[in-house]
Design a protein around this motif. Structure first.
Motif, PDB file in Angstrom:
ATOM      1  N   ASP A  58       9.009 -62.278 -22.947  1.00 61.27           N
ATOM      2  CA  ASP A  58       9.157 -63.680 -22.548  1.00 61.27           C
ATOM      3  C   ASP A  58       8.493 -64.572 -23.588  1.00 61.27           C
ATOM      4  N   LEU A  59       9.221 -64.870 -24.657  1.00 60.44           N
ATOM      5  CA  LEU A  59       8.643 -65.595 -25.790  1.00 60.44           C
ATOM      6  C   LEU A  59       8.099 -66.968 -25.398  1.00 60.44           C
ATOM      7  N   PRO A  60       8.807 -67.777 -24.603  1.00 55.80           N
ATOM      8  CA  PRO A  60       8.249 -69.091 -24.259  1.00 55.80           C
ATOM      9  C   PRO A  60       6.890 -68.996 -23.565  1.00 55.80           C
ATOM     10  N   THR A  61       6.766 -68.089 -22.606  1.00 56.59           N
ATOM     11  CA  THR A  61       5.490 -67.957 -21.888  1.00 56.59           C
ATOM     12  C   THR A  61       4.412 -67.366 -22.791  1.00 56.59           C
ATOM     13  N   LEU A  62       4.783 -66.360 -23.579  1.00 51.41           N
ATOM     14  CA  LEU A  62       3.810 -65.768 -24.501  1.00 51.41           C
ATOM     15  C   LEU A  62       3.289 -66.803 -25.489  1.00 51.41           C
ATOM     16  N   SER A  63       4.178 -67.637 -26.003  1.00 51.07           N
ATOM     17  CA  SER A  63       3.776 -68.647 -26.992  1.00 51.07           C
ATOM     18  C   SER A  63       2.815 -69.657 -26.392  1.00 51.07           C
ATOM     19  N   LEU A  64       2.979 -69.920 -25.103  1.00 48.57           N
ATOM     20  CA  LEU A  64       2.161 -70.928 -24.445  1.00 48.57           C
ATOM     21  C   LEU A  64       0.863 -70.356 -23.884  1.00 48.57           C
ATOM     22  N   MET A  65       0.964 -69.163 -23.252  1.00 53.27           N
ATOM     23  CA  MET A  65      -0.162 -68.630 -22.494  1.00 53.27           C
ATOM     24  C   MET A  65      -0.731 -67.328 -23.056  1.00 53.27           C
ATOM     25  N   GLY A  66      -0.009 -66.719 -23.999  1.00 54.48           N
ATOM     26  CA  GLY A  66      -0.446 -65.420 -24.470  1.00 54.48           C
ATOM     27  C   GLY A  66      -0.292 -64.373 -23.378  1.00 54.48           C
ATOM     28  N   ASP A  67      -0.975 -63.249 -23.529  1.00 54.78           N
ATOM     29  CA  ASP A  67      -0.937 -62.178 -22.524  1.00 54.78           C
ATOM     30  C   ASP A  67      -2.266 -61.441 -22.573  1.00 54.78           C
ATOM     31  N   TRP A  68      -3.206 -61.892 -21.761  1.00 57.25           N
ATOM     32  CA  TRP A  68      -4.559 -61.325 -21.793  1.00 57.25           C
ATOM     33  C   TRP A  68      -4.541 -59.813 -21.602  1.00 57.25           C
ATOM     34  N   GLY A  69      -3.740 -59.328 -20.623  1.00 58.25           N
ATOM     35  CA  GLY A  69      -3.733 -57.897 -20.333  1.00 58.25           C
ATOM     36  C   GLY A  69      -3.272 -57.072 -21.508  1.00 58.25           C
ATOM     37  N   ALA A  70      -2.138 -57.447 -22.117  1.00 62.61           N
ATOM     38  CA  ALA A  70      -1.633 -56.697 -23.270  1.00 62.61           C
ATOM     39  C   ALA A  70      -2.583 -56.829 -24.458  1.00 62.61           C
ATOM     40  N   PHE A  71      -3.133 -58.024 -24.682  1.00 58.26           N
ATOM     41  CA  PHE A  71      -4.079 -58.208 -25.786  1.00 58.26           C
ATOM     42  C   PHE A  71      -5.318 -57.332 -25.566  1.00 58.26           C
ATOM     43  N   HIS A  72      -5.738 -57.230 -24.316  1.00 51.61           N
ATOM     44  CA  HIS A  72      -6.900 -56.401 -23.959  1.00 51.61           C
ATOM     45  C   HIS A  72      -6.640 -54.935 -24.313  1.00 51.61           C
ATOM     46  N   GLU A  73      -5.483 -54.402 -23.904  1.00 47.81           N
ATOM     47  CA  GLU A  73      -5.195 -52.991 -24.190  1.00 47.81           C
ATOM     48  C   GLU A  73      -5.057 -52.738 -25.683  1.00 47.81           C
ATOM     49  N   LEU A  74      -4.443 -53.650 -26.394  1.00 44.83           N
ATOM     50  CA  LEU A  74      -4.383 -53.518 -27.856  1.00 44.83           C
ATOM     51  C   LEU A  74      -5.790 -53.530 -28.444  1.00 44.83           C
ATOM     52  N   GLY A  75      -6.670 -54.307 -27.848  1.00 42.64           N
ATOM     53  CA  GLY A  75      -8.054 -54.319 -28.312  1.00 42.64           C
ATOM     54  C   GLY A  75      -8.706 -52.955 -28.198  1.00 42.64           C
ATOM     55  N   HIS A  76      -8.435 -52.244 -27.086  1.00 40.55           N
ATOM     56  CA  HIS A  76      -8.992 -50.895 -26.943  1.00 40.55           C
ATOM     57  C   HIS A  76      -8.596 -50.010 -28.120  1.00 40.55           C
ATOM     58  N   ASN A  77      -7.365 -50.143 -28.582  1.00 44.16           N
ATOM     59  CA  ASN A  77      -6.917 -49.304 -29.693  1.00 44.16           C
ATOM     60  C   ASN A  77      -7.619 -49.645 -31.000  1.00 44.16           C
ATOM     61  N   HIS A  78      -8.356 -50.768 -31.024  1.00 38.13           N
ATOM     62  CA  HIS A  78      -9.074 -51.176 -32.239  1.00 38.13           C
ATOM     63  C   HIS A  78     -10.584 -51.050 -32.095  1.00 38.13           C
ATOM     64  N   GLN A  79     -11.057 -50.640 -30.908  1.00 41.38           N
ATOM     65  CA  GLN A  79     -12.491 -50.435 -30.730  1.00 41.38           C
ATOM     66  C   GLN A  79     -12.941 -49.192 -31.490  1.00 41.38           C
ATOM     67  N   PHE A  80     -14.039 -49.327 -32.202  1.00 45.73           N
ATOM     68  CA  PHE A  80     -14.576 -48.217 -32.992  1.00 45.73           C
ATOM     69  C   PHE A  80     -15.686 -47.559 -32.187  1.00 45.73           C
ATOM     70  N   GLY A  81     -15.459 -46.298 -31.795  1.00 48.33           N
ATOM     71  CA  GLY A  81     -16.351 -45.620 -30.880  1.00 48.33           C
ATOM     72  C   GLY A  81     -17.825 -45.659 -31.225  1.00 48.33           C
ATOM     73  N   PRO A  82     -18.222 -45.339 -32.452  1.00 48.52           N
ATOM     74  CA  PRO A  82     -19.648 -45.308 -32.768  1.00 48.52           C
ATOM     75  C   PRO A  82     -20.340 -46.660 -32.642  1.00 48.52           C
ATOM     76  N   ALA A  83     -19.572 -47.746 -32.526  1.00 50.26           N
ATOM     77  CA  ALA A  83     -20.174 -49.065 -32.333  1.00 50.26           C
ATOM     78  C   ALA A  83     -20.281 -49.436 -30.864  1.00 50.26           C
ATOM     79  N   ASN A  84     -19.795 -48.571 -29.979  1.00 49.73           N
ATOM     80  CA  ASN A  84     -19.777 -48.876 -28.542  1.00 49.73           C
ATOM     81  C   ASN A  84     -21.114 -48.575 -27.897  1.00 49.73           C
ATOM     82  N   LEU A  85     -21.778 -49.601 -27.437  1.00 50.66           N
ATOM     83  CA  LEU A  85     -23.007 -49.431 -26.674  1.00 50.66           C
ATOM     84  C   LEU A  85     -22.657 -49.063 -25.236  1.00 50.66           C
ATOM     85  N   PRO A  86     -23.621 -48.536 -24.474  1.00 50.41           N
ATOM     86  CA  PRO A  86     -23.337 -48.288 -23.051  1.00 50.41           C
ATOM     87  C   PRO A  86     -22.961 -49.597 -22.371  1.00 50.41           C
ATOM     88  N   GLY A  87     -21.862 -49.565 -21.632  1.00 49.55           N
ATOM     89  CA  GLY A  87     -21.411 -50.764 -20.930  1.00 49.55           C
ATOM     90  C   GLY A  87     -20.440 -51.620 -21.696  1.00 49.55           C
TER      91      GLY A  87
END
Length: 766
Positions: free
Chosen positions: A591-620
């Motif tokens: 849905d390009l119109p909605t994505l352009s206006l509001m983004g997609d927090w959930g999808a952006f969040h999951e993509l973020g997980h794929n970029h988290q570097f484990g050794p930098a992850n503190l507890p929590g």
């Protein structure tokens, strides 16, 4: 190999023919004979169990984790099981002799089951296996020499010997995982068949883990199964519980052969089972279905007839299969899945399924040829949530219709180099869930060991070439013959009008939009409102570029991230990985119109997980720092202020989160996570900019693997030191105000830097 299968499982269906009276009589005789055989087998099993378990009521495992055993042959007998019915100790008769298997060597040597019942079980087993001889000659393999003390305590003498001493023994105690050649296996089987006793112990799960072995490979290749399968026992890579074992009652429900007949009788109406018994019987047969060799026709023949003669339930979104309420229907789905996963392509047929869905007969089957580079450097294993070890998927632009064979042709030089052809984009399995809205397992992969390979899927799906990390075979042509063209938009290659027209025709259930940054697989029907695929992919590419920038990796990726939309996923609403998965979310992702206006927090969040570097992850921080990528994409790509990007980032909500944490005593170990944790990082970002995190992420990546922090305390200390060095200020006061537990060495190490005196918590009086 000597195969002695349960008569009731071997026999053809006992339903009488309606052709003539003579056939009816024959069928009745067969049924009577089978019932007589079954009763005799059950009686002998009960007698053996009574002798072996005399005085043994409960066995504590003491930390051992036994392999689950599958007793299925006519002489096999389940002895001890965990509270859920997974068998850990079983006996069997083979010819004139007796044998027993314990699912963990610790049950035999005393490392587990150390109470009074543990040694008693071993002593009883030895006497039973030696057929009650007063002074049996017992030989023990060196790996199990610890059992000798237990035997001697009962007045039984034993010595360490090898298998070549069988002629001098009444009982041989063997370590089940020992690799043996064919001659030694045959000698051991002949020893038992001729009247000898064999007691074995050992698990298969570690062997399977080390090799990445499938259940079929465990059945065929594990040393214990080469030895014991002929006696109607299989040692699986599944495990029992790790607490206690008790008598395997009722034995008929825990024996895979007898349980199968009970289910047949239930379905025919001859002897209905209670719901509780249905669950136990279905679990027992389910374990056999998952683990026995598929070419064991004596077992799988009756199961396939159940599918043919019955009306198995097809799990759908509209009518999910609730596993606990319909255990036998769930079992039949499991049978379907086993057949779908292992039958040769030419034997597969379509299995009824709403998802991914059928392909219309009118869809043209033809050839698709692509020039591909079969190369993948691989991904750093410390991207913990990204399935970093998985191979690269290369789309072949074709769709395999359910049950229809397809031929994949690759350059001859590529054959046998580790490439696979995969059918299906939906790799999530659902076996662990309480209900199924689709078949629990949909994808199948084939080794490409020849230039031409026949493949098929009972469920159908997009076809991929998978390339393991570290491989570079150069460019070559790959052809798929017999597939259906699927709607596929490739940035810079596909004409918009042609793609939209193909999507509108809806001749393949799934469609794909992709670039060298991002690939999205959605139900074709979800594309109905899409008019600008180029604009859509430009937005997603911009998000992936922003993710790369924040992670301090190149925008030119070795592996585009993949996102697949499913009707049910293994966990949650979305999850990270390769591919990332989302539940019934395709229309929103395009849905390009909605994505352009509001983004997609959930999808952006999951993509973020794929970029988290484990050794930098503190507890929590797993569900905390991931949202830095969400915020960054919202601000840098969508242009949406963080206060509007998520309700928990509204300034008032942020202050409430902070106040609650500080009022609670700034308890780092108990309360510093998710939004509270994110507030710490946002305060740093608002003071020093995004470059702080980009620089730190680059520093993490630049560390040799051996130098990366691997304990919580090391990661905490490293964050404080690295962030301080990056901004040129001593930030310890800030982190201490947040309740960070720092090692004594941190503050002296940063003493050369001026302190950050005006940090956001400097004036907090708590």
């Amino acid at each position: 190999m000597l195969i002695s299968l349960l008569a009731l499982a071997c026999a053809p269906s006992s339903k009488p023919s309606t052709d003539d009276s003579s056939t009816k009589d024959s069928g009745a005789d067969t049924q009577t004979d089978t019932q007589t055989d079954t009763a005799a087998q059950a009686e002998r099993c009960a007698e053996d169990a009574a002798e072996i378990l005399a005085g043994v009521t409960e066995l504590e495992l003491g930390g051992a984790l036994p392999s689950r055993l599958i007793p299925f042959g006519e002489g096999a007998c389940p002895l001890l099981a965990d509270p859920d019915g997974a068998v850990a100790v079983a006996s069997a008769r083979l010819g004139e002799g007796r044998l027993a298997q314990l699912g963990h060597e610790g049950l035999l040597t005393g490392a587990a089951g150390k109470g009074a019942h543990g040694p008693l079980l071993v002593q009883n087993l030895a006497r039973w296996a030696a057929a009650g001889k007063d002074a049996p000659r017992i030989g023990v393999e060196r790996d199990l020499r610890g059992v000798i003390t237990t035997l001697e305590a009962a007045g039984l003498s034993a010595e360490i010997v090898d298998a070549d001493a069988l002629a001098e023994l009444d009982l041989f105690i063997a370590f089940a995982p020992t690799e043996r050649d064919e001659a030694e296996i045959a000698a051991l089987q002949a020893f038992v068949s001729g009247g000898g006793g064999l007691l074995t112990a050992g698990h298969a799960w570690w062997w399977a883990y080390e090799r990445g072995a499938s259940a079929a490979e465990v059945a065929a290749e594990h040393p214990a199964n080469k030895l014991l399968l002929g006696a109607g026992l299989l040692v699986s890579a599944e495990t029992t519980g790790d607490d206690t074992l008790a008598s395997a009652e009722p034995r008929g429900l825990l024996h895979a052969g007898w349980a199968l007949t009970l289910i047949e009788d239930h379905l025919s109406g001859a002897a209905p089972l209670s719901m509780a018994d249905q669950r136990v019987a279905a679990d027992t047969v389910g374990a056999a279905v998952r683990n026995l060799p598929l070419d064991l026709d004596a077992y799988f023949g009756p199961l396939r007839r159940l599918l043919d003669e019955g009306d198995p339930m097809v799990p759908t979104e509209a009518e999910p299969l609730k596993v606990n309420q319909r255990p036998i229907e769930a079992l039949l789905v499991t049978v379907w899945s086993r057949l779908a996963g292992e039958l040769p392509p030419e034997e597969l047929t379509a299995i009824p399924s709403d998802f991914p869905g059928p392909v219309p007969a009118a869809a043209v089957r033809g050839d698709t040829t692509l020039t591909l580079r079969a190369a993948y450097a691989g991904r750093d294993a410390d991207y913990w949530y990204s399935d970093a070890a998985d191979p690269l998927w290369l789309s072949l632009g074709a769709y395999a219709a359910p049950g229809e064979p397809v031929t994949v042709t690759i350059p001859a030089a590529w054959a046998g180099r580790g490439l696979k052809a995969q059918i299906g984009a939906h790799t999530d399995t659902l076996w662990h869930l309480d209900e199924w809205r689709r078949h629990p397992e949909l994808t199948r992969a084939y080794d490409l060991d020849a230039a031409e390979t026949l493949i098929a899927s009972a469920f159908g799906g997009p076809i991929y070439l998978t390339v393991p990390g570290g491989l570079d075979l150069g460019e070559g042509e790959v052809t798929v013959s017999g597939g259906v063209s699927m709607p596929r938009y490739v940035v810079g290659e596909t004409e918009t009008a042609a793609f939209l027209a193909e999507a509108a025709a809806n001749l393949a259930p799934l469609a794909e939009l992709g670039s060298d940054r991002f690939v999205l697989t959605v139900p074709t029907a979800d594309l109905a409102a899409l008019t600008d695929p180029a604009g859509l992919m430009a937005l997603w590419d911009a998000v992936l570029d922003a993710d790369a920038d924040l992670a301090a990796i190149s925008r030119d990726r070795d592996r585009p991230e993949r996102f697949a939309i499913d009707v049910q996923i293994s966990a949650g609403w979305m999850h990270s990985g390769y591919p990332l998965m989302g539940y019934d979310y395709g229309a929103a992702m395009v849905d390009l119109p909605t994505l352009s206006l509001m983004g997609d927090w959930g999808a952006f969040h999951e993509l973020g997980h794929n970029h988290q570097f484990g050794p930098a992850n503190l507890p929590g921080t797993t569900e905390c720092t991931v949202n830095l990528w969400s915020v960054y994409a919202m601000e840098e790509v969508i242009g949406l202020d963080r206060g509007l990007a998520h309700s928990d980032l509204d300034p008032a909500a942020r202050q409430e989160t902070l106040d609650a944490y500080l009022d609670g005593g700034a308890d780092f170990w108990a309360d510093w996570s998710v939004w509270t944790c994110l507030e710490t990082y946002l305060q740093l970002q608002e003071a020093f900019g995004w470059d702080l995190f980009i620089t730190m992420n680059a520093a993490h990546l630049g560390m040799p693997t051996s130098s990366r922090p691997d304990t919580d305390q090391e990661r905490i200390d490293e964050l404080v030191i690295l962030s301080s060095e990056t901004v040129g200020l001593d930030l310890t006061g800030f982190y201490l105000a947040w309740g960070f537990p720092l090692s004594a060495s941190v503050e002296p190490e940063l003493a050369h830097l001026p302190p950050w005196t005006d940090h956001p918590l400097a004036s907090s009086a708590r």
